[in-house]
Design a protein around this motif. Structure first.
Motif, PDB file in Angstrom:
ATOM      1  N   THR A 154       0.725  -1.128   0.076  1.00 36.28           N
ATOM      2  CA  THR A 154      -0.206   0.085   0.063  1.00 36.28           C
ATOM      3  C   THR A 154       0.629   1.221  -0.127  1.00 36.28           C
ATOM      4  OG1 THR A 154      -1.680  -1.175   1.278  1.00 36.28           O
ATOM      5  CG2 THR A 154      -1.702   1.223   1.135  1.00 36.28           C
ATOM      6  N   MET A 155       1.839   1.309   0.986  1.00 33.51           N
ATOM      7  CA  MET A 155       2.648   2.432   0.899  1.00 33.51           C
ATOM      8  C   MET A 155       3.546   2.636  -0.193  1.00 33.51           C
ATOM      9  SD  MET A 155       1.226   3.787   3.618  1.00 33.51           S
ATOM     10  CE  MET A 155       1.960   5.317   3.374  1.00 33.51           C
ATOM     11  N   MET A 156       3.774   1.657  -0.871  1.00 36.18           N
ATOM     12  CA  MET A 156       4.711   1.943  -1.956  1.00 36.18           C
ATOM     13  C   MET A 156       3.933   2.583  -3.129  1.00 36.18           C
ATOM     14  SD  MET A 156       6.807  -1.740  -2.145  1.00 36.18           S
ATOM     15  CE  MET A 156       6.236  -2.008  -4.226  1.00 36.18           C
ATOM     16  N   VAL A 157       2.829   2.582  -3.245  1.00 37.72           N
ATOM     17  CA  VAL A 157       1.772   3.163  -4.150  1.00 37.72           C
ATOM     18  C   VAL A 157       1.853   4.504  -3.738  1.00 37.72           C
ATOM     19  CG1 VAL A 157      -0.442   3.376  -5.239  1.00 37.72           C
ATOM     20  CG2 VAL A 157       0.583   1.151  -4.682  1.00 37.72           C
ATOM     21  N   ILE A 158       1.711   4.875  -2.453  1.00 37.44           N
ATOM     22  CA  ILE A 158       1.514   5.921  -1.840  1.00 37.44           C
ATOM     23  C   ILE A 158       2.777   7.030  -2.096  1.00 37.44           C
ATOM     24  CG2 ILE A 158       0.872   7.496   0.087  1.00 37.44           C
ATOM     25  CD1 ILE A 158      -1.293   6.183  -0.837  1.00 37.44           C
ATOM     26  N   PHE A 159       3.966   6.479  -1.578  1.00 40.42           N
ATOM     27  CA  PHE A 159       5.283   7.146  -1.911  1.00 40.42           C
ATOM     28  C   PHE A 159       5.369   7.228  -3.098  1.00 40.42           C
ATOM     29  CE2 PHE A 159       6.306   5.941   2.683  1.00 40.42           C
ATOM     30  CZ  PHE A 159       6.768   6.992   3.043  1.00 40.42           C
ATOM     31  N   SER A 348       2.663   6.068   7.574  1.00 40.33           N
ATOM     32  CA  SER A 348       3.000   4.803   7.665  1.00 40.33           C
ATOM     33  C   SER A 348       3.403   4.251   9.239  1.00 40.33           C
ATOM     34  CB  SER A 348       4.512   4.796   6.920  1.00 40.33           C
ATOM     35  OG  SER A 348       4.159   5.104   5.699  1.00 40.33           O
ATOM     36  N   ILE A 349       3.895   5.283  10.032  1.00 37.65           N
ATOM     37  CA  ILE A 349       3.993   5.032  11.256  1.00 37.65           C
ATOM     38  C   ILE A 349       2.702   4.719  12.264  1.00 37.65           C
ATOM     39  CG2 ILE A 349       4.785   6.003  13.632  1.00 37.65           C
ATOM     40  CD1 ILE A 349       6.749   7.632  12.071  1.00 37.65           C
ATOM     41  N   ILE A 350       1.632   5.492  11.705  1.00 29.53           N
ATOM     42  CA  ILE A 350       0.261   4.882  12.215  1.00 29.53           C
ATOM     43  C   ILE A 350      -0.317   3.869  11.948  1.00 29.53           C
ATOM     44  CG2 ILE A 350      -2.154   5.793  12.500  1.00 29.53           C
ATOM     45  CD1 ILE A 350      -1.244   8.611  11.859  1.00 29.53           C
ATOM     46  N   LEU A 351      -0.027   3.458  10.679  1.00 30.02           N
ATOM     47  CA  LEU A 351      -0.347   2.447  10.077  1.00 30.02           C
ATOM     48  C   LEU A 351       0.411   1.086  10.575  1.00 30.02           C
ATOM     49  CD1 LEU A 351      -1.494   0.309   7.690  1.00 30.02           C
ATOM     50  CD2 LEU A 351       0.161   1.204   6.231  1.00 30.02           C
TER      51      LEU A 351
END
Ligand code: PFF
Length: 453
Positions: A154-159, A348-351
């Motif tokens: 997920t975060m790869m797409v966001i970043f 990301s940290i919250i996730l």
């Protein structure tokens, strides 16, 4: 606050794809069947559909029109109409919800990754063993690693901002998911004893009705259609003035509901065929899909179907989790003026923090049961049964008291004939607040242990 230039969707198709991508996800395939199985089968389905075409319809229209009118995401949209502190808090509430959902959503996404991996390496018989799921959940390392894999995707797409890529992939993966689901449905409903399940799911029997049927159907409708979490306000803000909001809303609702019904037909008859239709089998909850579907796949004879199915579910889940994480990020960018990188890092940290907490709730922290629920179910309850009804009340309040229903009607008429305007006005004026209050009060009383619904 930064005033960034807003992108827009290319047109109707872009909007429908983004909204359907956000709407169709684990809610349809994982959450809907287990709730329908547990809370009454046919009555649940009937109430769900009635709510979707009245309440859901009105909420999607309201949010999208508010977004397009103001060109802002939830907090900005609420602020732009003035209103008191309480109303403004409604904007924040809408923006906060995705931040709480995305961690536990990614935990379930992790389960999907684990099953995909299992089919790739272990085969259908191994995955069909009920022990498989129980021992997986009992392992803090296994659940955490799977969760981190999904969260990283997920975060790869966001970043990376590779939304175009994911949009292109989901353009053909989504129809493929619908076709594959249909194939599995046909197989599932033709198993011995499955017809009983088809009847249970499709024919309403009011003996199975309880207040919880209504409460869970409403929560599910919010969840599945991505309502009351700021998403549609944000999407509306990206929408061009000539896109027909009414037409697109109906398309998204039909597609989302069809996938949910297919998922129900895939899972519930299989429960009757493989595990009997007793209350215990039907009431399994979040584990239902992961326990019954592998049995169907084993009977279908091969790991290939498991690989295909879980790969498609993974894509559907990713398009949804990306839209959740995206909404959380844009709140930080818009409201605090943070850069995209910084916002994504904080998300990301919250996730990772909240997601890990949910994972551990099934093993190391299994003694910790807020309101008698495991941690994941607690977050699910907190958002769906408490925060979303409140967020929806805030939206209705904003429209009824501050902008006026006429403002929404006017925005709608720019691009739609708004044939169901009367339905919209009736639902907003009379139905929404009453229903929301019933849901909210019963959820609170249930949580406090005062009533048992
Ligand atoms: N509607 C998604 C589902 O049914 O899986 C869940 C979801 C995705 C909710 C994105 C909210 C959202 F912004």
């Amino acid at each position: 606050m930064k005033d960034r230039k807003r992108g827009t969707f290319s047109g109707k198709l872009g909007y429908v794809l983004a909204t359907a991508g956000s709407a169709v996800g684990l809610g349809n395939i994982w959450r809907f069947p287990y709730l329908a199985a547990k809370y009454g089968g046919g009555v649940f389905l009937l109430i769900y559909i009635l709510l979707a075409v009245t309440f859901g319809y009105a909420m999607i229209i309201s949010e999208t029109a508010l977004g397009r009118m103001t060109g802002k995401s939830p907090i900005g949209a609420f602020r732009s109409f003035g209103g008191g502190k309480l109303i403004q808090a409604g904007g924040w509430l809408n923006a906060l919800i995705p931040m709480i959902i995305v961690p536990y959503y990614s935990v379930i996404g992790g389960w999907v990754c684990r099953y995909l991996w299992g089919y790739l390496t272990g085969g259908a018989a191994l995955m069909a063993d009920e022990q498989m799921f129980t021992s997986f959940l009992a392992s803090p390392v296994a659940t955490e690693v799977s969760f981190l894999v999904f969260a990283a995707l997920t975060m790869m797409v966001i970043f990376g901002g590779v939304e175009n890529g994911i949009e292109r992939v989901s353009r053909f993966m989504m129809p493929l998911l619908a076709v594959l689901t249909l194939v599995v449905v046909i197989f599932s409903v033709t198993r011995p004893g499955a017809m009983e399940g088809v009847r249970y799911f499709l024919i309403p029997d009011f003996h199975h009705f309880s207040l919880m049927t209504l409460v869970s159907a409403l929560g599910q409708m919010f969840y599945s259609l991505s309502i009351a979490m700021g998403i549609l306000i944000t999407f509306g803000s990206y929408m061009k003035k000539d896109v027909d909001i009414e037409g697109t809303t109906i398309q998204v609702e039909i597609f989302d509901t069809l996938i949910a019904i297919l998922a129900g037909l895939m899972v519930i008859p299989a429960v009757f065929s493989f595990s009997g239709g007793d209350a215990e089998a039907l009431g399994k909850g979040p584990s239902l899909m992961f326990v019954t579907i592998p049995k169907v796949f084993e009977a279908m004879g091969g790991a290939w179907i498991g690989i295909l199915f879980f790969a498609l579910v993974l894509v559907a889940a990713l398009t949804s989790s990306v839209s959740l994480a995206e909404s959380a990020c844009s709140t930080f960018e818009d409201e605090l003026g943070w850069s995209r990188k910084k916002s994504a890092a904080v998300v990301s940290i919250i996730l990772v923090g909240l997601g890990t907490f949910s994972c551990l709730g099934f093993n190391i922290l299994s003694g910790l049961t807020p309101l008698g629920m495991d941690i994941l179910t607690f977050f699910d309850f907190l958002t769906n049964s408490l925060m979303m009804p409140l967020a929806a009340i805030a939206i209705c309040f904003l429209i009824l008291r501050i902008t006026g229903i006429e403002a929404i009607s006017k925005e709608m008429h720019i691009s739609s004939r708004f044939r169901r305007e009367k339905v919209y006005i009736f639902v907003m004026r009379y139905l929404v607040i009453i229903l929301l209050l019933v849901i909210l009060v019963s959820s609170v009383l249930e949580a406090a242990g005062i009533i048992h619904i």
